[in-house]
Design an enzyme around this catalytic site. Structure first.
Site, mmCIF file in Angstrom:
data_model
loop_
_atom_site.group_PDB
_atom_site.id
_atom_site.type_symbol
_atom_site.label_atom_id
_atom_site.label_comp_id
_atom_site.label_asym_id
_atom_site.label_seq_id
_atom_site.Cartn_x
_atom_site.Cartn_y
_atom_site.Cartn_z
ATOM 1 N N TYR A 89 51.001 58.118 48.217
ATOM 2 C CA TYR A 89 49.560 58.418 48.388
ATOM 3 C C TYR A 89 49.256 59.898 48.214
ATOM 4 O O TYR A 89 48.186 60.267 47.729
ATOM 5 C CB TYR A 89 49.068 57.886 49.749
ATOM 6 C CG TYR A 89 48.927 56.381 49.702
ATOM 7 C CD1 TYR A 89 49.925 55.529 50.177
ATOM 8 C CD2 TYR A 89 47.817 55.806 49.090
ATOM 9 C CE1 TYR A 89 49.812 54.158 50.074
ATOM 10 C CE2 TYR A 89 47.696 54.425 48.970
ATOM 11 C CZ TYR A 89 48.700 53.604 49.458
ATOM 12 O OH TYR A 89 48.592 52.237 49.316
ATOM 13 N N ASP A 136 39.504 55.862 45.599
ATOM 14 C CA ASP A 136 39.027 57.184 45.174
ATOM 15 C C ASP A 136 37.564 57.348 45.585
ATOM 16 O O ASP A 136 36.927 56.385 46.013
ATOM 17 C CB ASP A 136 39.184 57.338 43.653
ATOM 18 C CG ASP A 136 38.346 56.341 42.870
ATOM 19 O OD1 ASP A 136 38.915 55.533 42.094
ATOM 20 O OD2 ASP A 136 37.107 56.329 43.037
ATOM 21 N N HIS A 163 38.983 48.658 50.777
ATOM 22 C CA HIS A 163 40.428 48.908 50.899
ATOM 23 C C HIS A 163 40.716 50.309 51.391
ATOM 24 O O HIS A 163 41.831 50.797 51.255
ATOM 25 C CB HIS A 163 41.118 48.668 49.540
ATOM 26 C CG HIS A 163 41.127 47.230 49.133
ATOM 27 N ND1 HIS A 163 41.419 46.821 47.860
ATOM 28 C CD2 HIS A 163 40.882 46.099 49.842
ATOM 29 C CE1 HIS A 163 41.347 45.490 47.796
ATOM 30 N NE2 HIS A 163 41.022 45.036 48.986
ATOM 31 N N CYS A 181 45.906 55.486 68.133
ATOM 32 C CA CYS A 181 44.615 55.507 68.855
ATOM 33 C C CYS A 181 43.432 55.121 67.976
ATOM 34 O O CYS A 181 42.302 55.037 68.453
ATOM 35 C CB CYS A 181 44.384 56.893 69.471
ATOM 36 S SG CYS A 181 43.945 58.178 68.282
ATOM 37 N N CYS A 228 45.211 62.256 69.683
ATOM 38 C CA CYS A 228 46.141 61.820 70.755
ATOM 39 C C CYS A 228 47.517 62.450 70.621
ATOM 40 O O CYS A 228 48.390 62.225 71.458
ATOM 41 C CB CYS A 228 46.258 60.293 70.742
ATOM 42 S SG CYS A 228 47.244 59.644 69.379
ATOM 43 N N THR A 276 37.866 44.898 37.471
ATOM 44 C CA THR A 276 38.898 44.359 38.348
ATOM 45 C C THR A 276 39.543 43.146 37.695
ATOM 46 O O THR A 276 38.895 42.360 37.021
ATOM 47 C CB THR A 276 38.350 44.011 39.751
ATOM 48 O OG1 THR A 276 39.420 43.537 40.575
ATOM 49 C CG2 THR A 276 37.258 42.964 39.692
HETATM 50 C C1 BV8 Z 1 43.888 39.846 53.471
HETATM 51 C C2 BV8 Z 1 45.704 49.435 48.859
HETATM 52 C C3 BV8 Z 1 43.360 38.426 55.335
HETATM 53 C C4 BV8 Z 1 45.030 50.701 48.608
HETATM 54 C C5 BV8 Z 1 45.368 47.245 47.925
HETATM 55 C C6 BV8 Z 1 48.153 34.000 48.074
HETATM 56 C C7 BV8 Z 1 46.939 33.592 47.555
HETATM 57 C C8 BV8 Z 1 45.773 34.296 47.822
HETATM 58 C C9 BV8 Z 1 45.806 35.443 48.620
HETATM 59 C C10 BV8 Z 1 47.015 35.856 49.112
HETATM 60 C C11 BV8 Z 1 48.181 35.137 48.858
HETATM 61 N N1 BV8 Z 1 49.175 35.780 49.488
HETATM 62 C C12 BV8 Z 1 48.692 36.874 50.125
HETATM 63 C C13 BV8 Z 1 47.372 36.923 49.917
HETATM 64 C C14 BV8 Z 1 46.422 37.916 50.430
HETATM 65 C C15 BV8 Z 1 46.562 39.225 49.674
HETATM 66 C C16 BV8 Z 1 46.461 39.029 48.164
HETATM 67 O O1 BV8 Z 1 45.392 38.864 47.635
HETATM 68 N N2 BV8 Z 1 47.617 39.051 47.487
HETATM 69 C C17 BV8 Z 1 47.582 38.859 46.040
HETATM 70 C C18 BV8 Z 1 48.587 39.792 45.376
HETATM 71 C C19 BV8 Z 1 47.871 37.398 45.754
HETATM 72 N N3 BV8 Z 1 45.462 40.033 50.114
HETATM 73 C C20 BV8 Z 1 45.591 40.783 51.222
HETATM 74 O O2 BV8 Z 1 46.619 40.931 51.851
HETATM 75 C C21 BV8 Z 1 44.317 41.445 51.708
HETATM 76 N N4 BV8 Z 1 44.137 41.117 53.096
HETATM 77 O O3 BV8 Z 1 43.829 38.908 52.697
HETATM 78 O O4 BV8 Z 1 43.708 39.741 54.846
HETATM 79 C C22 BV8 Z 1 41.930 38.439 55.707
HETATM 80 C C23 BV8 Z 1 40.961 38.586 54.712
HETATM 81 C C24 BV8 Z 1 39.626 38.576 55.080
HETATM 82 C C25 BV8 Z 1 39.249 38.450 56.416
HETATM 83 C C26 BV8 Z 1 40.224 38.301 57.408
HETATM 84 C C27 BV8 Z 1 41.570 38.303 57.050
HETATM 85 C C28 BV8 Z 1 44.411 42.959 51.565
HETATM 86 C C29 BV8 Z 1 44.361 43.322 50.100
HETATM 87 C C30 BV8 Z 1 44.294 44.852 49.962
HETATM 88 C C31 BV8 Z 1 45.587 45.336 49.405
HETATM 89 N N5 BV8 Z 1 45.504 46.763 49.105
HETATM 90 N N6 BV8 Z 1 45.444 48.540 47.733
HETATM 91 C C32 BV8 Z 1 45.584 51.292 47.352
HETATM 92 O O5 BV8 Z 1 46.791 51.594 47.325
HETATM 93 O O6 BV8 Z 1 44.787 51.466 46.419
HETATM 94 S S1 BV8 Z 1 45.090 46.180 46.628
HETATM 95 C C33 BV8 Z 1 45.033 46.977 45.138
HETATM 96 O O7 BV8 Z 1 44.645 45.962 44.185
HETATM 97 C C34 BV8 Z 1 43.962 48.025 45.043
HETATM 98 O O8 BV8 Z 1 43.130 48.101 46.174
HETATM 99 C C35 BV8 Z 1 43.131 47.527 43.858
HETATM 100 O O9 BV8 Z 1 41.846 47.938 43.943
HETATM 101 C C36 BV8 Z 1 43.265 46.079 44.044
HETATM 102 C C37 BV8 Z 1 42.782 45.190 42.962
HETATM 103 O O10 BV8 Z 1 43.291 45.664 41.738
HETATM 104 P P1 BV8 Z 1 42.209 46.018 40.600
HETATM 105 O O11 BV8 Z 1 41.262 47.012 41.144
HETATM 106 O O12 BV8 Z 1 41.642 44.754 40.066
HETATM 107 O O13 BV8 Z 1 43.120 46.744 39.531
HETATM 108 P P2 BV8 Z 1 44.013 46.054 38.406
HETATM 109 O O14 BV8 Z 1 44.893 47.110 37.835
HETATM 110 O O15 BV8 Z 1 44.622 44.795 38.944
HETATM 111 O O16 BV8 Z 1 42.954 45.601 37.279
HETATM 112 C C38 BV8 Z 1 42.219 46.589 36.576
HETATM 113 C C39 BV8 Z 1 41.233 45.838 35.686
HETATM 114 O O17 BV8 Z 1 40.414 46.799 35.023
HETATM 115 C C40 BV8 Z 1 41.905 45.007 34.604
HETATM 116 O O18 BV8 Z 1 41.282 43.737 34.528
HETATM 117 C C41 BV8 Z 1 41.631 45.793 33.311
HETATM 118 O O19 BV8 Z 1 41.430 44.936 32.199
HETATM 119 C C42 BV8 Z 1 40.341 46.499 33.652
HETATM 120 N N7 BV8 Z 1 40.156 47.777 32.961
HETATM 121 C C43 BV8 Z 1 41.093 48.700 32.638
HETATM 122 N N8 BV8 Z 1 40.496 49.753 32.010
HETATM 123 C C44 BV8 Z 1 39.163 49.480 31.975
HETATM 124 C C45 BV8 Z 1 38.934 48.231 32.588
HETATM 125 N N9 BV8 Z 1 37.711 47.674 32.682
HETATM 126 C C46 BV8 Z 1 36.678 48.386 32.172
HETATM 127 N N10 BV8 Z 1 36.813 49.596 31.584
HETATM 128 C C47 BV8 Z 1 38.029 50.164 31.459
HETATM 129 N N11 BV8 Z 1 38.144 51.372 30.864
#
Ligand code: BV8
Length: 231
Positions: free
Chosen positions: A53, A92, A107, A118, A137, A174
């Site tokens: 980070y 960001d 997130h 704390c 704390c 996304t």
């Molecule tokens: C939760 C930390 C319960 C900060 C991140 C099985 C099935 C379903 C769900 C789950 C499962 N097993 C586990 C889960 C839950 C899990 C999950 O979803 N796992 C996935 C992998 C299956 N989720 C969790 O654990 C979440 N918590 O579910 O708690 C709950 C929920 C609600 C209420 C009560 C309880 C917590 C998830 C948070 C994880 N932390 N990051 C950091 O380090 O940044 S996630 C990480 O992925 C980032 O936050 C990021 O934002 C996020 C999503 O990724 P994207 O933003 O989509 O980025 P990516 O690279 O994937 O895609 C980019 C896209 O942009 C592409 O499509 C590309 O084509 C496009 N692109 C590229 N360039 C451009 C563009 N588009 C336009 N213009 C461009 N120039």
């Protein structure tokens, strides 16, 4: 005025030079999620996670908002943050730098720190380390204020209420791989919202949208906002 809920992901910040997660060469090709984006990984090796980070915080410091961020800032300024709700998965602050007055960081944020003991939150220093102490704390329990896998995203009750009341849900940059954000289009459609996806390529959730426009965010988003604001 329509109530619009926007969800953004790493793709909206890609043209500002911040890496995405799942594209070619993305962050998850350089690091295992289990090692740097889970509480277990942090407990196992806090120095590795702080290093991950710290590097992203340093990179984000030099990043500038691109035309997509600025267009959403213009739209929120024109119609107000109650009508244009910006929810981001991104940690960001480029939406704010692009003129958005209110952004829901589901997130968490790179430039915030959290005390795991704390619950105190403060502006993160440029570099965090395992032996830092909480300014309130004094416990050696500081961590980045980001939501890791297995943790509950921030503002969920509010976000689900906004999706329920939305007339239009727009997903920008996304891949639709991470829940609960990946289900927001279905959540909004269930209570009558129109849904639009703006993305570089089809995503894992493109089938959930009424319309998908493919292209770069810095092209698609300003054009879409200009359309809404009457050019
Ligand atoms: C939760 C930390 C319960 C900060 C991140 C099985 C099935 C379903 C769900 C789950 C499962 N097993 C586990 C889960 C839950 C899990 C999950 O979803 N796992 C996935 C992998 C299956 N989720 C969790 O654990 C979440 N918590 O579910 O708690 C709950 C929920 C609600 C209420 C009560 C309880 C917590 C998830 C948070 C994880 N932390 N990051 C950091 O380090 O940044 S996630 C990480 O992925 C980032 O936050 C990021 O934002 C996020 C999503 O990724 P994207 O933003 O989509 O980025 P990516 O690279 O994937 O895609 C980019 C896209 O942009 C592409 O499509 C590309 O084509 C496009 N692109 C590229 N360039 C451009 C563009 N588009 C336009 N213009 C461009 N120039």
């Amino acid at each position: 005025m329509k109530r619009i809920v926007l969800l953004t992901g790493a793709g909206i910040s890609a043209e500002s030079g911040l890496g995405t997660f799942r594209d070619e060469g993305g962050l998850w090709s350089q690091h295992r999620i289990e090692d740097v984006a889970t509480p277990e990984g942090f407990a196992r090796d806090p120095a590795l996670v702080h290093g991950f980070y710290n590097a992203r915080r340093a990179q984000a410091r030099w990043a500038r908002p691109n035309p997509a961020h600025k267009a959403l800032g213009r739209l929120q300024q024109a119609w107000g943050p109650e009508t244009v709700q910006i929810v981001t998965q991104n940690v960001d602050s480029l939406h704010e730098a692009g003129g958005a007055s209110r952004v829901w960081h589901m997130h968490g944020q790179l430039d915030r720190a959290l005390c795991a003991d704390c619950g105190h939150r403060w502006d993160a220093p440029s570099e965090m380390a395992p032996d830092d102490h909480c300014p309130r704390c004094r416990a050696p329990a500081t961590r980045p204020d980001v939501v890791w896998f297995g943790e509950i995203p921030y503002h969920m009750v509010l976000i689900w209420e906004m999706l329920r009341d939305a007339d239009l849900f727009v997903s920008i940059g996304t891949s639709g791989n991470v829940y609960p954000a990946a289900a927001f289009a279905q959540d909004a459609a269930r209570t009558g919202a129109q849904t639009l996806e703006l993305n570089l390529e089809r995503s894992a959730i493109s089938d959930n949208f009424d319309n998908t426009r493919l292209g770069k965010a810095s092209d698609l988003v300003p054009a879409w906002v200009d359309d809404l604001l009457g050019g």
